[in-house]
Design an enzyme around this catalytic site. Structure first.
Site, PDB file in Angstrom:
ATOM      1  N   CYS A 122       0.858  -1.181   0.000  1.00 57.69           N
ATOM      2  CA  CYS A 122       0.000   0.000   0.000  1.00 57.69           C
ATOM      3  C   CYS A 122       0.893   1.230   0.000  1.00 57.69           C
ATOM      4  CB  CYS A 122      -0.894   0.026   1.233  1.00 57.69           C
ATOM      5  SG  CYS A 122      -2.080   1.393   1.236  1.00 57.69           S
ATOM      6  N   CYS A 126      -0.234   4.867   6.318  1.00 60.18           N
ATOM      7  CA  CYS A 126      -0.858   5.253   7.590  1.00 60.18           C
ATOM      8  C   CYS A 126       0.030   4.712   8.710  1.00 60.18           C
ATOM      9  CB  CYS A 126      -2.263   4.659   7.697  1.00 60.18           C
ATOM     10  SG  CYS A 126      -3.372   5.239   6.390  1.00 60.18           S
ATOM     11  N   CYS A 129      -0.784   1.299  10.531  1.00 62.48           N
ATOM     12  CA  CYS A 129      -1.132   0.127   9.730  1.00 62.48           C
ATOM     13  C   CYS A 129       0.112  -0.610   9.247  1.00 62.48           C
ATOM     14  CB  CYS A 129      -1.981   0.562   8.539  1.00 62.48           C
ATOM     15  SG  CYS A 129      -2.361  -0.797   7.410  1.00 62.48           S
TER      16      CYS A 129
HETATM   17  N1  SAH Z   1      -6.984   1.273   2.600  1.00 58.92           N
HETATM   18  C1  SAH Z   1      -8.314   1.046   3.097  1.00 58.92           C
HETATM   19  C2  SAH Z   1      -8.510  -0.371   3.641  1.00 58.92           C
HETATM   20  C3  SAH Z   1      -7.607  -0.609   4.791  1.00 58.92           C
HETATM   21  S1  SAH Z   1      -7.872  -1.655   6.122  1.00 58.92           S
HETATM   22  C4  SAH Z   1      -8.617   2.035   4.173  1.00 58.92           C
HETATM   23  O1  SAH Z   1      -7.697   2.671   4.652  1.00 58.92           O
HETATM   24  O2  SAH Z   1      -9.767   2.192   4.529  1.00 58.92           O
HETATM   25  C5  SAH Z   1      -9.398  -1.418   6.866  1.00 58.92           C
HETATM   26  C6  SAH Z   1      -9.396  -0.610   8.155  1.00 58.92           C
HETATM   27  O3  SAH Z   1      -8.463  -1.063   9.148  1.00 58.92           O
HETATM   28  C7  SAH Z   1      -9.072   0.837   7.887  1.00 58.92           C
HETATM   29  O4  SAH Z   1     -10.024   1.634   8.507  1.00 58.92           O
HETATM   30  C8  SAH Z   1      -7.733   0.966   8.544  1.00 58.92           C
HETATM   31  O5  SAH Z   1      -7.445   2.296   8.859  1.00 58.92           O
HETATM   32  C9  SAH Z   1      -7.887   0.074   9.745  1.00 58.92           C
HETATM   33  N2  SAH Z   1      -6.614  -0.230  10.409  1.00 58.92           N
HETATM   34  C10 SAH Z   1      -5.369  -0.146   9.882  1.00 58.92           C
HETATM   35  N3  SAH Z   1      -4.429  -0.473  10.787  1.00 58.92           N
HETATM   36  C11 SAH Z   1      -5.092  -0.787  11.931  1.00 58.92           C
HETATM   37  C12 SAH Z   1      -4.670  -1.227  13.221  1.00 58.92           C
HETATM   38  N4  SAH Z   1      -3.397  -1.423  13.495  1.00 58.92           N
HETATM   39  N5  SAH Z   1      -5.627  -1.472  14.145  1.00 58.92           N
HETATM   40  C13 SAH Z   1      -6.936  -1.305  13.853  1.00 58.92           C
HETATM   41  N6  SAH Z   1      -7.398  -0.904  12.655  1.00 58.92           N
HETATM   42  C14 SAH Z   1      -6.483  -0.640  11.695  1.00 58.92           C
END
Ligand code: SAH
Length: 360
Positions: A122, A126, A129
């Site tokens: 990706c 973020c 993530c």
């Molecule tokens: N790129 C897309 C899909 C990603 S994953 C998006 O950002 O929406 C789906 C969700 O999981 C997103 O809301 C993401 O921000 C969240 N997420 C990412 N890392 C996380 C973590 N460590 N703990 C909890 N949720 C997380």
């Protein structure tokens, strides 16, 4: 109009060295309906492999197999099950050696959700993530995305069960692979094939404003989820670099246009990070952004990731935060984490995205 069957067969045919499905059919001297049988067996009857399609003549199966034609564009490499048995994670290898993960969740009450990946890696980085920390390799194709769901569906079918929901919440940013994701949605939805209703599909985005506008014009019942995670630009930009391109205000503007056009509910994901975005003032600021009954907040307990120096909010804080939203009339739910013990929960997916041969 995108025909799911053509999309599937053309892509599979190309991988076997033909220009498209029609070329494959004529090379093997068979009528197009044979190709329909092939597609139906894979997408609707959920057979595991070419050999199992007994409606096709044996010679054709053998000849197709010899060309390298395969029903699946993804190959399961490692399958792991959580200790409570409710979550199964699959690591899948793609034809070029890239790998992605997808997760099956079997909820109490019979609902079964598959969380699929749209990209290898990706680009959005973020901070909380795991996928984002590993960098970006490439978009998946429509059938590479669809076949992750097909894999779990074939497994469930053996037990007489089926997938009830698909979420684009695995690795990658679905709206950055917009066309491929829409192709996968067409394959999931095709009444002649997989047959999953649009309302059972959810796409989650970091907030690509131009794509949200485009999605609004699709007039589909596919659900939209927005990864908001903070109510102000200062905090959101720290967590999500994409916010420097499209501010919170720009993002919420796109959401308002989407709701105006579609009258559909939007789900705002909000990962709860201790001391970062979980204060009373954040809850009040967030409540101000939620403009009515079509704005729904989904609080996500933070799942730990290898690199991030972040801590999840205590459970009590999450419920207090939810309470403040409720007091302001905002619809809110708290997501139950699943599959943490096998690193299958939200944000924990991190397949090797480089070919294995290079990695070892
Ligand atoms: N790129 C897309 C899909 C990603 S994953 C998006 O950002 O929406 C789906 C969700 O999981 C997103 O809301 C993401 O921000 C969240 N997420 C990412 N890392 C996380 C973590 N460590 N703990 C909890 N949720 C997380």
């Amino acid at each position: 109009m995108l025909r799911a069957r053509d999309l599937w067969i053309d892509e599979k045919a190309r991988r076997a060295g033909y220009e498209n499905g029609a070329a494959l059919a004529s090379a093997h001297g068979v009528k197009p309906y044979r190709i329909d049988q092939l597609y139906r067996a894979a997408a609707k009857e959920l057979v595991a492999d070419l050999e199992a399609i007994t409606t096709l003549p044996k010679e054709l199966r053998t000849a197709l197999g010899a060309t390298g034609f395969a029903l699946d564009a993804v190959e399961p490499v490692v399958i792991q099950r959580s200790s409570d048995g409710q979550t199964t994670k699959g690591l899948f290898r793609l034809h070029d050696g890239n790998e992605v993960e997808a997760v099956l969740m079997e909820h109490h009450g019979g609902r079964t959700t598959v969380c699929i990946s749209s990209q290898a890696g990706c680009a959005y980085a973020c901070t909380f993530c795991s996928t984002g920390q590993a960098g970006f390799t490439r978009n998946l194709s429509a059938t590479e995305i669809f076949d992750q769901a097909r894999y779990f569906a074939t497994q469930l079918a053996r037990a007489g069960r089926r997938i009830t929901n698909v979420v684009f919440m695995g690795m990658g940013e679905p709206f950055a692979a917009y066309d491929e994701v829409m192709g996968a949605v067409a394959l999931l939805n095709d009444p002649q094939g997989f047959g999953l209703g649009h309302r059972h599909i959810t796409i989650s985005t970091v907030g690509l404003v131009d794509k949200i506008d485009r999605f609004a014009d699709e007039h589909t019942q596919v659900n939209l989820a927005i990864s908001l995670h903070a109510p102000t630009d200062a905090t959101r930009s720290k967590l999500m670099p994409v916010n420097r391109k499209w501010s919170t205000e720009a993002l919420l503007g796109a959401v308002a246009r989407y709701i105006d056009k579609t009258h559909r509910k939007v789900f705002f994901e909000y990962v709860m990070l201790a001391g970062v975005n979980d204060g009373d003032e954040h809850a009040r600021d967030l409540a101000r952004l939620m403009q009515g009954p079509l704005y729904h907040v989904n609080l996500i307990p933070y799942n730990s990731t290898p690199d991030a120096a972040l801590r999840g909010s205590e459970e009590r804080r999450i419920w207090e935060f939810a309470k403040i939203l409720e007091q302001h009339g905002v619809g809110v739910t708290v997501r139950t984490p699943m599959g943490r013990d096998i690193a299958a929960a939200c944000g924990q997916l991190r397949a090797e995205t480089q070919p294995r041969a290079k990695a070892s």
